[in-house]
Design an enzyme around this catalytic site. Structure first.
Site, PDB file in Angstrom:
ATOM      1  N   GLU A  58       0.839  -1.463   0.050  1.00  0.00           N
ATOM      2  CA  GLU A  58      -0.121  -0.100  -0.157  1.00  0.00           C
ATOM      3  C   GLU A  58       0.919   1.439   0.053  1.00  0.00           C
ATOM      4  O   GLU A  58       0.518   2.438  -1.215  1.00  0.00           O
ATOM      5  CB  GLU A  58      -0.620   0.180   1.430  1.00  0.00           C
ATOM      6  CG  GLU A  58      -1.842  -1.271   1.143  1.00  0.00           C
ATOM      7  CD  GLU A  58      -1.210  -2.154   2.616  1.00  0.00           C
ATOM      8  OE1 GLU A  58      -2.295  -2.481   3.253  1.00  0.00           O
ATOM      9  OE2 GLU A  58       0.149  -2.658   1.917  1.00  0.00           O
ATOM     10  N   CYS A  81      -2.733  -3.264   7.483  1.00  0.00           N
ATOM     11  CA  CYS A  81      -2.453  -3.539   8.945  1.00  0.00           C
ATOM     12  C   CYS A  81      -2.539  -2.272   9.523  1.00  0.00           C
ATOM     13  O   CYS A  81      -2.891  -0.955   9.103  1.00  0.00           O
ATOM     14  CB  CYS A  81      -1.027  -3.602   9.108  1.00  0.00           C
ATOM     15  SG  CYS A  81       0.017  -2.532   8.962  1.00  0.00           S
ATOM     16  N   TRP A 176      16.801 -41.569 -12.350  1.00  0.00           N
ATOM     17  CA  TRP A 176      16.748 -40.682 -12.622  1.00  0.00           C
ATOM     18  C   TRP A 176      15.277 -41.261 -13.098  1.00  0.00           C
ATOM     19  O   TRP A 176      15.664 -41.780 -14.119  1.00  0.00           O
ATOM     20  CB  TRP A 176      17.079 -39.108 -13.651  1.00  0.00           C
ATOM     21  CG  TRP A 176      16.659 -38.198 -14.220  1.00  0.00           C
ATOM     22  CD1 TRP A 176      16.025 -38.142 -15.385  1.00  0.00           C
ATOM     23  CD2 TRP A 176      16.837 -36.817 -13.599  1.00  0.00           C
ATOM     24  NE1 TRP A 176      15.345 -36.469 -15.268  1.00  0.00           N
ATOM     25  CE2 TRP A 176      15.827 -36.027 -13.480  1.00  0.00           C
ATOM     26  CE3 TRP A 176      16.897 -36.518 -11.600  1.00  0.00           C
ATOM     27  CZ2 TRP A 176      16.151 -34.486 -12.907  1.00  0.00           C
ATOM     28  CZ3 TRP A 176      17.836 -35.913 -11.250  1.00  0.00           C
ATOM     29  CH2 TRP A 176      16.509 -34.296 -11.909  1.00  0.00           C
ATOM     30  N   ARG A 213      18.693 -24.398  -9.428  1.00  0.00           N
ATOM     31  CA  ARG A 213      19.159 -23.035 -11.143  1.00  0.00           C
ATOM     32  C   ARG A 213      18.387 -23.041 -11.897  1.00  0.00           C
ATOM     33  O   ARG A 213      17.721 -23.951 -12.329  1.00  0.00           O
ATOM     34  CB  ARG A 213      19.867 -24.913 -11.394  1.00  0.00           C
ATOM     35  CG  ARG A 213      20.954 -25.008 -10.512  1.00  0.00           C
ATOM     36  CD  ARG A 213      21.696 -26.326 -11.020  1.00  0.00           C
ATOM     37  NE  ARG A 213      20.753 -27.298 -11.134  1.00  0.00           N
ATOM     38  CZ  ARG A 213      21.015 -28.262  -9.736  1.00  0.00           C
ATOM     39  NH1 ARG A 213      20.997 -28.126  -8.291  1.00  0.00           N
ATOM     40  NH2 ARG A 213      20.235 -28.809  -9.513  1.00  0.00           N
ATOM     41  N   GLY A 304      14.096 -39.400   1.731  1.00  0.00           N
ATOM     42  CA  GLY A 304      13.414 -40.216   0.449  1.00  0.00           C
ATOM     43  C   GLY A 304      12.371 -40.613   1.182  1.00  0.00           C
ATOM     44  O   GLY A 304      11.195 -39.996   1.466  1.00  0.00           O
ATOM     45  N   GLY A 309       7.420 -40.851   4.464  1.00  0.00           N
ATOM     46  CA  GLY A 309       6.313 -42.113   5.309  1.00  0.00           C
ATOM     47  C   GLY A 309       6.073 -41.129   6.595  1.00  0.00           C
ATOM     48  O   GLY A 309       5.278 -41.118   7.680  1.00  0.00           O
TER      49      GLY A 309
END
Length: 381
Positions: A58, A81, A176, A213, A304, A309
């Site tokens: 603002e 705010c 990959w 990247r 991983g 999990g």
């Protein structure tokens, strides 16, 4: 309010959203906010919040509008705010400028604001409309909302998997799965998230750089977070030898020798000791609390399988980005998730508000994580 004015309000809030998105990933722990000032159907100024500590959206817009702000309408994605933090209250500046109407995308969930900005404007004769494109405004600030209401960062799980749910072709070896266009999208995500997290096993197998990247060089690296209970990673790992403005942060348990901690810290990395269970699994909630204390409001978890999990088992993950490649990797690879037992559909974790986006031959499945009412217990791992 007429239908015509409602339509134009949405259009201008959308423009304010476009302004806000210019700073995605750059404002933590503050929200992304955009502003547009309109007078007699003409846009006279725009602005966005560039980074924490800098003037709010603002203020940028009001300064650019100057005297033309008087009698104009301010469109802003988040409630102005009404308190003094690193900068003065925006609601007071709006009133002083002579703005006659303010259209707000969403009210601020920050307890320090929480309707106070809107009230101040109304008390000083400014017309206020709120809730315009609220869903879209909340979406660009999902990490801020999570952080400001819970004290924890937004957690997103990310993985590239085969159709049969494998992360690689052979356990213990790098492989990959997804294509180059998916890789570009992953680096765009890293550019937006404050931190990226992997486990020790992922670093040992893939030796990743965990940097951003982008082809135009505009990316910024997230903080690299590694869960390594015993600080057993080799000193030659790429994460210890990065030319990066962000730092590497390792979490371990109390069993680690002080000498080993000093060795890692001598490489420029940060080490924090957190609690662990009898299996040496680190307390994930404590890790998240440490990140939040450093004003890191969003975390991209890249694995991983056990890490994914554990975040699901402890109900600490909020959303997921799953890139599926049109291949079958076979039974020799690592599964997407381990350390999570599901016995029936009623116990299954699901995704809601699902989006499907194609990247080359891959398909990104993105959604919010929905935990069953019963089945999973909220516990640290």
């Amino acid at each position: 309010m007429t239908m015509a004015s409602l339509t134009s309000d949405k259009e201008y809030i959308q423009l304010a959203l476009d302004e806000a998105k210019k700073a995605l990933g750059r404002t933590s722990p503050n929200p992304c906010v955009g502003a547009v000032i309109v007078k007699k159907g003409r846009i006279v100024a725009t602005g966005y919040h560039e980074r924490a500590g800098a003037p709010h959206a603002e203020i940028h817009a009001l300064e650019r509008a100057g005297e033309e702000a008087a009698g104009a309408t301010l469109y802003v994605t988040l409630e102005p705010c009404n308190h003094t933090g690193r900068t003065p209250p925006c609601s007071h500046a709006v009133v002083r400028s002579g703005i006659s109407r303010v259209v707000i995308g969403m009210l601020d969930p920050n307890p320090l604001v929480s309707g106070a900005g809107k009230k101040y404007l109304l008390d000083h004769g400014v017309e206020v409309v709120d809730g315009v494109l609220e869903k879209e405004c909340r979406q660009i600030n999902e990490s801020f909302i999570k952080y400001i209401t819970t004290g924890l960062p937004l957690v997103a799980l990310k993985a590239g998997v085969s159709l049969d749910g494998r992360l690689n072709y052979k356990r213990g070896e790098s492989g990959w799965i997804t294509g180059q266009q998916s890789a570009v999208k992953v680096h765009q995500l890293r550019n937006y998230y404050d931190a990226i997290l992997v486990g020790r096993t992922t670093v040992a197998i893939d030796n990743p750089s965990l940097t951003t990247r982008l082809s135009d060089g505009s990316g910024r690296d997230p903080v690299r977070v590694i869960l390594d209970s015993h600080l057993s990673l080799p000193d030659t790992a790429k994460i210890f030898h990065q030319q990066s403005e962000s730092f590497t942060w390792l979490f371990c348990n109390a069993k680690v020798d002080d000498g080993r901690i000093r060795q890692i810290e001598a490489k420029g990395a940060r080490v924090t000791v957190v609690h662990s269970d009898k299996h040496d699994h680190l307390d994930l909630k404590e890790v998240l609390q440490c990140l939040a204390q450093e004003d890191l409001t969003s975390l991209l978890v890249e694995g991983g399988a056990r890490i994914h999990g554990s975040f699901l088992k402890s109900t600490l993950a909020d959303k997921a980005y799953l890139f599926y490649a049109p291949i079958f990797a076979g039974s020799g690879g690592e599964s997407l998730i381990s350390n999570l037992q599901i016995n029936a559909k009623r116990e299954a974790v699901s995704l809601t508000d699902v989006l499907y986006t194609q990247f080359g031959e891959d398909m990104l499945v993105e959604g919010k994580i929905n935990y069953p009412i019963s089945g999973l217990e909220r516990s640290d791992t």
